[in-house]
Scaffold this active site. Structure first.
Site, PDB file in Angstrom:
ATOM      1  N   ASP A   1     -38.519   3.216 -48.017  1.00  0.00           N
ATOM      2  CA  ASP A   1     -38.577   2.112 -47.394  1.00  0.00           C
ATOM      3  C   ASP A   1     -37.612   0.948 -47.746  1.00  0.00           C
ATOM      4  O   ASP A   1     -36.246   1.472 -48.288  1.00  0.00           O
ATOM      5  CB  ASP A   1     -40.017   1.609 -47.481  1.00  0.00           C
TER       6      ASP A   1
ATOM      7  N   HIS B   1     -34.137   1.048 -46.488  1.00  0.00           N
ATOM      8  CA  HIS B   1     -34.330   0.268 -45.404  1.00  0.00           C
ATOM      9  C   HIS B   1     -33.376  -1.011 -45.809  1.00  0.00           C
ATOM     10  O   HIS B   1     -33.497  -2.071 -44.987  1.00  0.00           O
ATOM     11  CB  HIS B   1     -35.688  -0.100 -44.905  1.00  0.00           C
TER      12      HIS B   1
END
Ligand SMILES: *[C@@H]1O[C@H](CO)[C@@H](O)[C@H](O)[C@H]1NC(C)=O
Length: 394
Positions: free
Chosen positions: A220, A243
C-alpha cells in the site's frame, strides 16, 4: 604533523570524559532474557518484555531495555506511559516475532504499541509481523479480522526510531498518531507488493515528524499522511513496490483537522502505483492541505507520478453527487523527473466546489515510453516555471 594531537593530551581528555561518565548516574539496563524471555521464536516472551517496560518506566534515571540476538515471540504488547523517567532506550539486536495465527491478534489494533510516552528511543531490531496468513485470508474473500499495525506510537512525544526493520506486517507497518517530535531514520519496510493495507509509515494528528533515509517496499502507500499532520519532513526515501507517498485520504469526516507544511525531498519511486499524491474523499468536509513541497523526486515506471485526486469514493458509497470540501492550496512540485507507466503523468483532478489553488510546477520532466507524456487538469489553478514537460494544463 602539525595537525596531530598529542597522545598525552588525548589520554588526559579520555580520562576526563571517562570519569565524568562514571560520576554521572549510570544508565540502568534491563536485559529481557534475564527477565525470562526466550530467544527460541516460540516461547511466549510477552510478560518478560512487559516486566522490562514496567521497571524502565518506573525508574527515576535513564534506562535501557536490551533485546539480544535471537527470535522472541510476542503477543500484543502495550508499552504504556506516562513514565517517571524521561529517557528510555530500547536497543534490539534480535527479531520480535508476532503470532503467525492472525486470530491471536484479531482486531487488536496494534501488535506493539507505545502510548503516552515521552523520550523513547528505539534502535535496531527486526519486527516480523507474520502477516502472510491474514493477507491470504483477505484475498480469499472470506471474512477476516482487520489485523494489527506492527508498531504504533500514540499520544507521545520526543520519540526516536532508528535502524528498525519491519517485515510482513498484518496491516500498517508503523503508525504515528497524536505525537509531537518524532524522528525516524534508517527504517526498512518490506512486504509483498500485493499485501493489502500494509502502509509503510502512517502519520496523523502529529506535528514535527521527520522520516529520513528509509527504504519502503510494500503493498500500500509507502508513506501515508492523514488529517492533522503539520510540520512533517520526509527526505531520502526509496519507495517501491507500493502506492507512493500520499497525503490522504483526507475529507472522510465532515469536521477534520487539516494538513499543513509537509516537505517531501529526494525520493525515488520504482514501479509504484503513484509517485506523489494528494487524495480526498468526494464529500463534504472542512479539511485542507496547504503549504506542501514535493522536491527532487525521481520516477521509474510509475503509473501516476504526480496526482491530485479529490473524487475518491470507493464503491461509490457515501458520496453520491457530492464534491470534496477539502481545500488544497500552495502545493509546489519542483525537480520531478523520470518515467510514467501511463500516458497521463500529471493529473490534477480537483474539487468542483473547491478548486486547487496556487499549484506550482517547476522543472518537471516526465516521459511516457520515451516520448512526451500528457497532463490533465480539472478545477486546478496554478503556474509553471522552468522546463515543464508535459506542458502544464492550468
Ligand atoms: C515547517 O516544518 C518544518 C519541519 O518540517 C519546520 O522546521 C518549519 O519551522 C515549519 N514552518 C512553519 C512555517 O511552521
Amino acid at each position: 604533523m602539525g595537525n596531530q594531537r598529542s597522545p598525552l593530551l588525548l589520554a588526559l581528555v579520555s580520562v576526563f570524559f571517562y570519569s565524568s561518565a562514571v560520576l554521572a548516574a549510570p544508565v540502568l539496563t534491563y536485559n529481557v532474557v534475564s527477565l525470562g524471555a526466550k530467544a527460541d521464536g516460540k516461547t511466549d516472551s510477552t510478560l518478560a518484555f512487559l516486566a522490562a517496560w514496567t521497571k524502565a518506566c518506573a525508574s527515576v534515571t535513564a534506562t535501557t531495555i536490551y533485546v539480544p540476538a535471537g527470535r522472541f515471540y510476542l503477543r500484543q504488547v502495550a508499552f504504556n506511559g506516562p513514565c517517571r523517567c524521561k529517557a528510555i532506550f530500547i536497543r534490539i539486536d534480535g527479531t520480535l516475532v508476532a503470532p503467525s495465527d492472525y486470530r491471536v491478534l484479531g482486531n487488536a489494533g496494534n501488535w506493539l504499541g507505545f502510548s503516552h510516552v515521552n523520550g523513547v528511543t528505539l534502535s535496531g531490531g527486526i519486527l516480523d509481523g507474520q502477516g502472510t496468513g491474514l493477507w491470504t485470508c483477505k484475498a480469499s474473500g472470506k471474512s477476516c479480522p482487520s489485523g494489527a499495525t506492527t508498531l504504533q506510537f500514540s499520544n507521545s512525544k520526543n520519540i526516536v526510531v532508528s535502524g528498525l526493520t519491519s517485515l510482513n506486517s498484518q496491516m500498517f507497518h508503523i503508525v504515528v498518531n497524536g505525537c509531537k517530535n518524532v524522528k525516524m531514520r534508517g527504517i526498512k519496510v518490506t512486504a509483498n507488493g500485493n499485501s493489502p493495507n500494509t502502509d509503510g509509515i502512517h502519520v496523523q494528528l502529529s506535528s514535527g515528524v521527520t522520516i529520513l533515509n528509509s527504504k519502503i517496499q510494500t503493498g500500500d502507500d509507502c508513506i501515508s499522511i492523514g488529517p492533522g499532520t503539520t510540520n512533517l519532513w520526509i527526505e531520502n526515501i526509496a519507495c517501491g513496490p507500493g502506492h507512493g507517498i500520499s497525503i490522504g485520504s483526507l475529507g472522510k469526516d465532515l469536521k477534520e483537522a487539516g494538513v499543513q507544511n509537509v516537505t517531501v525531498k529526494t525520493a525515488t519511486f520504482t514501479n509504484t502505483q503513484n509517485g506523489v499524491r494528494i487524495k480526498s474523499w468526494g464529500r463534504a468536509s472542512n479539511g485542507f492541505a496547504r503549504n506542501i513541497l514535493f522536491q527532487n523526486a525521481f520516477m521509474v515506471n510509475v503509473q501516476n507520478p504526480v496526482v491530485i485526486d479529490q473524487n475518491y469514493c470507493p464503491g461509490n458509497k457515501g458520496c453520491p453527487g457530492q464534491v470534496s470540501g477539502v481545500k488544497i492550496s500552495d502545493v509546489t512540485y519542483q525537480d520531478i523527473h523520470g518515467s510514467s507507466a501511463t500516458e497521463v503523468a500529471v493529473k490534477f483532478d480537483c474539487s468542483a466546489g473547491n478548486p486547487c489553488n496556487r499549484i506550482k510546477l517547476e522543472n518537471v520532466k516526465l516521459t511516457y515510453q520515451n516520448q512526451a507524456a500528457e497532463s490533465s487538469c480539472s478545477h486546478a489553478v496554478g503556474t509553471s516555471s522552468g522546463l515543464v514537460q508535459p506542458t502544464s494544463c492550468f
